[in-house]
Design a protein around this motif. Structure first.
Motif, short mmCIF file in Angstrom:
data_model
loop_
_atom_site.label_atom_id
_atom_site.label_comp_id
_atom_site.label_asym_id
_atom_site.label_seq_id
_atom_site.Cartn_x
_atom_site.Cartn_y
_atom_site.Cartn_z
N ARG A 32 5.05 -45.82 -3.38
CA ARG A 32 5.58 -46.36 -1.64
C ARG A 32 5.83 -47.57 -2.05
NH1 ARG A 32 0.30 -47.31 1.77
NH2 ARG A 32 0.50 -44.89 2.61
N LEU A 33 5.61 -48.36 -3.18
CA LEU A 33 6.88 -49.03 -3.26
C LEU A 33 8.41 -49.03 -3.95
CD1 LEU A 33 4.36 -51.98 -5.31
CD2 LEU A 33 4.84 -52.40 -3.73
N ARG A 34 8.27 -48.45 -4.60
CA ARG A 34 9.92 -47.90 -4.37
C ARG A 34 10.15 -47.57 -3.22
NH1 ARG A 34 7.75 -44.28 -9.55
NH2 ARG A 34 8.82 -46.03 -11.01
N ARG A 89 13.81 -48.81 -1.40
CA ARG A 89 14.12 -48.06 -0.64
C ARG A 89 15.48 -48.48 0.58
NH1 ARG A 89 12.16 -44.18 -4.60
NH2 ARG A 89 11.63 -42.95 -2.53
N THR A 90 14.17 -47.87 1.16
CA THR A 90 14.20 -48.73 2.64
C THR A 90 14.84 -49.46 2.55
OG1 THR A 90 12.24 -47.55 2.92
CG2 THR A 90 13.56 -48.70 4.75
N VAL A 91 14.62 -50.74 1.89
CA VAL A 91 15.64 -52.36 2.64
C VAL A 91 16.82 -52.33 2.08
CG1 VAL A 91 14.85 -54.83 1.57
CG2 VAL A 91 12.27 -53.59 2.33
N ALA A 104 22.14 -52.42 3.85
CA ALA A 104 23.19 -51.96 3.35
C ALA A 104 23.86 -51.90 4.87
CB ALA A 104 23.07 -50.62 2.58
N TRP A 105 22.99 -50.98 5.45
CA TRP A 105 23.55 -50.64 7.25
C TRP A 105 23.13 -51.91 8.19
CZ3 TRP A 105 21.10 -51.53 12.17
CH2 TRP A 105 22.24 -50.43 12.59
N ILE A 106 22.75 -52.86 7.74
CA ILE A 106 22.99 -54.25 8.90
C ILE A 106 24.90 -54.84 8.25
CG2 ILE A 106 22.15 -56.45 8.45
CD1 ILE A 106 19.23 -55.14 8.70
N LYS A 107 24.71 -54.94 6.61
CA LYS A 107 26.00 -55.42 5.97
C LYS A 107 26.67 -54.85 6.97
CE LYS A 107 24.15 -57.36 2.01
NZ LYS A 107 23.74 -56.82 1.02
#
Length: 174
Positions: A73-75, A79-81, A86-89
């Protein structure tokens, strides 16, 4: 000590140790709600196991399975963050650490849609051959010669049709 020869119902051990598991997860995740979710996920994993499979240390197995679920779950969250950042950038512009929206203001977007609707109407009102020549050349990207071949007319006729279409459209749209 548990007898490895006797079959142990892992689900009953889970139910017995559930409160301890939730505390274990909450201490590591910093959230009782996340710990409860993880305990539920663990329950589903345990319920799916073959009850006839011999288990030497059911408590250790439960904590190991729970730790693996927690790490997964933490991984996934990490990965989601990373993916979202990256998408926001790529989709946003930042000036001085503040995001700047690249989208046009609502009134400009509305005006653009209205202008496009006017252009579409004006195109539909053109004579058919003039409209076809304009569409092939300006919208489909064909050269004058390719447009002439596609329509079966001369290049000078294509030029006249396109010129006439541009004059008509400019007059209608200002």
């Amino acid at each position: 000590m548990e007898d490895p020869a006797a079959p142990i119902d892992l689900l009953s051990v889970y139910l017995e140790k559930r409160a301890n598991l939730v505390r274990f997860f909450a201490a590591r995740l910093g959230s009782v709600a996340l710990a409860e979710d993880l305990a539920q996920d663990l329950y589903l994993k345990v319920a799916a196991l073959d009850p006839a499979e011999p288990i030497l240390s059911p408590s250790a197995m439960l904590f190991r399975m729970g730790s693996n679920l927690m790490l997964d779950r933490l991984r996934k969250e990490r990965r989601t963050v990373v993916r979202d950042d990256a998408w926001i950038k790529t989709e946003r512009t930042s000036i001085g650490g503040e995001d700047v929206v690249d989208d046009p203001p609502a009134d400009e977007a509305l005006a653009g849609r209205q202008r496009l609707a006017q252009l579409t109407t004006a195109l539909e009102d053109l004579p058919p051959r003039m409209r076809r020549a304009f569409q092939l050349h300006k919208l489909d990207g064909l050269s004058h010669a390719e447009t002439a071949r596609a329509m079966g007319i001369s290049i000078s006729a294509v030029e006249k049709h396109i010129s006439g279409a541009l004059k008509t459209l400019l007059a209608r749209l200002g």
